[in-house]
Design a protein around this motif. Structure first.
Motif, mmCIF file in Angstrom:
data_model
loop_
_atom_site.group_PDB
_atom_site.id
_atom_site.type_symbol
_atom_site.label_atom_id
_atom_site.label_comp_id
_atom_site.label_asym_id
_atom_site.label_seq_id
_atom_site.Cartn_x
_atom_site.Cartn_y
_atom_site.Cartn_z
ATOM 1 N N SER A 45 0.828 -1.208 0.000
ATOM 2 C CA SER A 45 0.000 0.000 0.000
ATOM 3 C C SER A 45 0.865 1.262 0.000
ATOM 4 N N LEU A 46 2.016 1.224 0.668
ATOM 5 C CA LEU A 46 2.914 2.377 0.662
ATOM 6 C C LEU A 46 3.526 2.592 -0.723
ATOM 7 N N ALA A 47 3.859 1.500 -1.396
ATOM 8 C CA ALA A 47 4.391 1.610 -2.758
ATOM 9 C C ALA A 47 3.365 2.260 -3.683
ATOM 10 N N ARG A 48 2.123 1.845 -3.568
ATOM 11 C CA ARG A 48 1.077 2.409 -4.416
ATOM 12 C C ARG A 48 0.826 3.882 -4.093
ATOM 13 N N ALA A 49 0.862 4.228 -2.812
ATOM 14 C CA ALA A 49 0.608 5.608 -2.408
ATOM 15 C C ALA A 49 1.739 6.542 -2.816
ATOM 16 N N SER A 50 2.950 6.019 -2.874
ATOM 17 C CA SER A 50 4.103 6.887 -3.127
ATOM 18 C C SER A 50 4.561 6.912 -4.579
ATOM 19 N N GLY A 51 4.142 5.959 -5.378
ATOM 20 C CA GLY A 51 4.651 5.839 -6.740
ATOM 21 C C GLY A 51 3.814 6.510 -7.802
ATOM 22 N N ALA A 52 3.837 5.921 -8.997
ATOM 23 C CA ALA A 52 3.197 6.522 -10.167
ATOM 24 C C ALA A 52 1.683 6.426 -10.152
ATOM 25 N N GLN A 53 1.122 5.817 -9.096
ATOM 26 C CA GLN A 53 -0.329 5.845 -8.907
ATOM 27 C C GLN A 53 -0.720 6.838 -7.812
ATOM 28 N N GLY A 54 0.282 7.449 -7.189
ATOM 29 C CA GLY A 54 0.006 8.315 -6.054
ATOM 30 C C GLY A 54 0.822 9.590 -6.075
ATOM 31 N N MET A 55 1.765 9.704 -5.119
ATOM 32 C CA MET A 55 2.515 10.936 -4.952
ATOM 33 C C MET A 55 3.319 11.330 -6.192
ATOM 34 N N VAL A 56 4.034 10.385 -6.778
ATOM 35 C CA VAL A 56 4.848 10.702 -7.949
ATOM 36 C C VAL A 56 3.963 11.128 -9.118
ATOM 37 N N LEU A 57 2.806 10.496 -9.253
ATOM 38 C CA LEU A 57 1.864 10.927 -10.291
ATOM 39 C C LEU A 57 1.483 12.383 -10.072
ATOM 40 N N GLY A 58 1.163 12.746 -8.832
ATOM 41 C CA GLY A 58 0.804 14.125 -8.537
ATOM 42 C C GLY A 58 1.926 15.083 -8.851
ATOM 43 N N GLN A 59 3.167 14.688 -8.532
ATOM 44 C CA GLN A 59 4.309 15.539 -8.844
ATOM 45 C C GLN A 59 4.490 15.696 -10.352
ATOM 46 N N ALA A 60 4.294 14.600 -11.089
ATOM 47 C CA ALA A 60 4.432 14.653 -12.547
ATOM 48 C C ALA A 60 3.374 15.568 -13.153
ATOM 49 N N LEU A 61 2.152 15.491 -12.648
ATOM 50 C CA LEU A 61 1.091 16.370 -13.136
ATOM 51 C C LEU A 61 1.402 17.824 -12.816
ATOM 52 N N ASP A 62 2.015 18.058 -11.663
ATOM 53 C CA ASP A 62 2.380 19.408 -11.248
ATOM 54 C C ASP A 62 3.439 19.985 -12.181
ATOM 55 N N ILE A 63 4.438 19.181 -12.518
ATOM 56 C CA ILE A 63 5.496 19.635 -13.429
ATOM 57 C C ILE A 63 4.918 19.920 -14.815
ATOM 58 N N ALA A 64 4.043 19.021 -15.270
ATOM 59 C CA ALA A 64 3.434 19.213 -16.590
ATOM 60 C C ALA A 64 2.606 20.488 -16.641
ATOM 61 N N ALA A 65 1.985 20.830 -15.509
ATOM 62 C CA ALA A 65 1.129 22.020 -15.471
ATOM 63 C C ALA A 65 1.928 23.306 -15.641
ATOM 64 N N GLU A 66 3.217 23.258 -15.276
ATOM 65 C CA GLU A 66 4.048 24.460 -15.357
ATOM 66 C C GLU A 66 4.256 24.934 -16.797
ATOM 67 N N THR A 67 4.190 23.995 -17.738
ATOM 68 C CA THR A 67 4.409 24.364 -19.145
ATOM 69 C C THR A 67 3.142 24.186 -19.986
ATOM 70 N N ALA A 68 2.028 23.925 -19.333
ATOM 71 C CA ALA A 68 0.768 23.741 -20.063
ATOM 72 C C ALA A 68 0.310 25.062 -20.675
ATOM 73 N N GLN A 69 -0.387 24.971 -21.797
ATOM 74 C CA GLN A 69 -0.854 26.171 -22.492
ATOM 75 C C GLN A 69 -1.955 26.885 -21.719
ATOM 76 N N THR A 70 -2.767 26.121 -20.991
ATOM 77 C CA THR A 70 -3.846 26.724 -20.209
ATOM 78 C C THR A 70 -3.733 26.273 -18.754
ATOM 79 N N PRO A 71 -4.100 27.121 -17.808
ATOM 80 C CA PRO A 71 -4.044 26.748 -16.392
ATOM 81 C C PRO A 71 -4.972 25.572 -16.099
ATOM 82 N N LEU A 72 -4.640 24.821 -15.080
ATOM 83 C CA LEU A 72 -5.461 23.680 -14.704
ATOM 84 C C LEU A 72 -6.822 24.136 -14.205
ATOM 85 N N SER A 73 -7.810 23.288 -14.414
ATOM 86 C CA SER A 73 -9.146 23.533 -13.867
ATOM 87 C C SER A 73 -9.176 23.086 -12.409
#
Length: 289
Positions: A139-167
């Motif tokens: 459960s810790l692996a799932r919460a911390s990896g690409a289904q959890g925390m790392v996914l959120g971080q990746a989405l955050d990085i992608a948002a920095e260069t997105a053409q439109t702000p996140l909804s």
């Protein structure tokens, strides 16, 4: 009462870190690990200890999981502070690891803290049951990896260069990973240790995690860097969409309070025994750092 319990939990986690890290060879990487795991609110570790108490799990067992989640959280902060990510100079009122040492040491210290987290939850001291320890690790692996925390971080990085702000929905999804996933694991850890139903604590954690992030967004606008212990105003400077930028300050505060009510209501099945967890939820939106 709540502040005393939070402080006591933080001291217990720190003592366990000191004991564990004392067994390592005294190298700069270990010094960096100790630096990264010092200070902070220890909210995630506190949630582990409190939900364990709620399920009559001995503190001597729960401290392994409480320290594990703080190690994993510290790893995420060390990497998040790097120049290739958020590029922060201060964390918890002291220099970030890459500033005190260098980028390579920060990467390795973060890596070591991540693996330490899994060493701790799978240690025999964490539970006499191998099945429970395996469940904690999975459960810790799932919460911390690409289904959890790392996914959120990746989405955050992608948002920095997105053409439109996140909804609003997109920010909510992002933060459910980046912030909410580890808070969710922490709040359900006591039930996992007891092999009990996690449903009520999962609902509590979902509301708590989102309220925590909204409070963070509010602090980024209204907080003082000396009190917060890190730079503030960075989101606005970067033009990032946040709960505050989308909802406005007052509406963001109202939304956070509504989420706290949801969190507290979800604990009804535990009665008065969950009062400290309710106090925790209220603390999340009142905190100043």
């Amino acid at each position: 009462m709540f502040s005393q319990r939070l402080e006591a939990a933080g001291a217990a986690v720190q003592a366990h870190f000191d004991k564990v890290l004392a067994e390592f060879e005294p190298l700069p990487i270990v010094e960096a690990m100790a630096h990264a795991t010092s200070g902070g609110k220890r909210l995630r570790g506190f949630l582990v200890l409190e939900t364990a108490r709620l399920h009559d799990i001995a503190a001597g067992e729960a401290i392994w999981s409480a320290t594990a989640i703080e190690a994993l959280h510290a790893y995420s902060l060390v990497h998040d502070d790097l120049p290739c990510m958020d590029d922060d100079d201060m964390r918890r009122g002291q220099p970030t690891v890459h500033k005190k040492w260098d980028d390579a040491t920060a990467v390795l210290a973060g890596d070591a803290l991540q693996t330490l987290a899994f060493e701790l939850v799978t240690h025999p001291g964490a539970s006499p049951s191998a099945e429970v320890r395996a469940d904690l690790a999975l459960s810790l692996a799932r919460a911390s990896g690409a289904q959890g925390m790392v996914l959120g971080q990746a989405l955050d990085i992608a948002a920095e260069t997105a053409q439109t702000p996140l909804s609003l929905d997109e920010i909510t999804r992002l933060q459910q990973g980046k912030t909410g996933a580890l808070i969710g694991w922490s709040a359900q850890a006591g039930a996992r240790l007891a092999q009990a139903d996690t449903a009520a604590l999962k609902r509590y954690a979902q509301a708590l995690g989102l309220a925590f992030q909204i409070a963070d967004d509010i602090l980024d606008v209204t907080g003082d860097s000396a009190q917060v212990g890190k730079a503030v105003g960075k989101d606005a400077s970067a033009g990032k969409a946040t709960f505050v930028s989308l909802l406005g300050l007052d509406a963001a505060r109202t939304r956070a309070m509504s989420l706290i009510e949801e969190a507290c209501d979800s604990l009804a099945t535990y009665g008065a025994r969950a009062d400290t967890l309710k106090d925790t939820a209220r603390f999340v939106v009142r905190r100043t750092h």
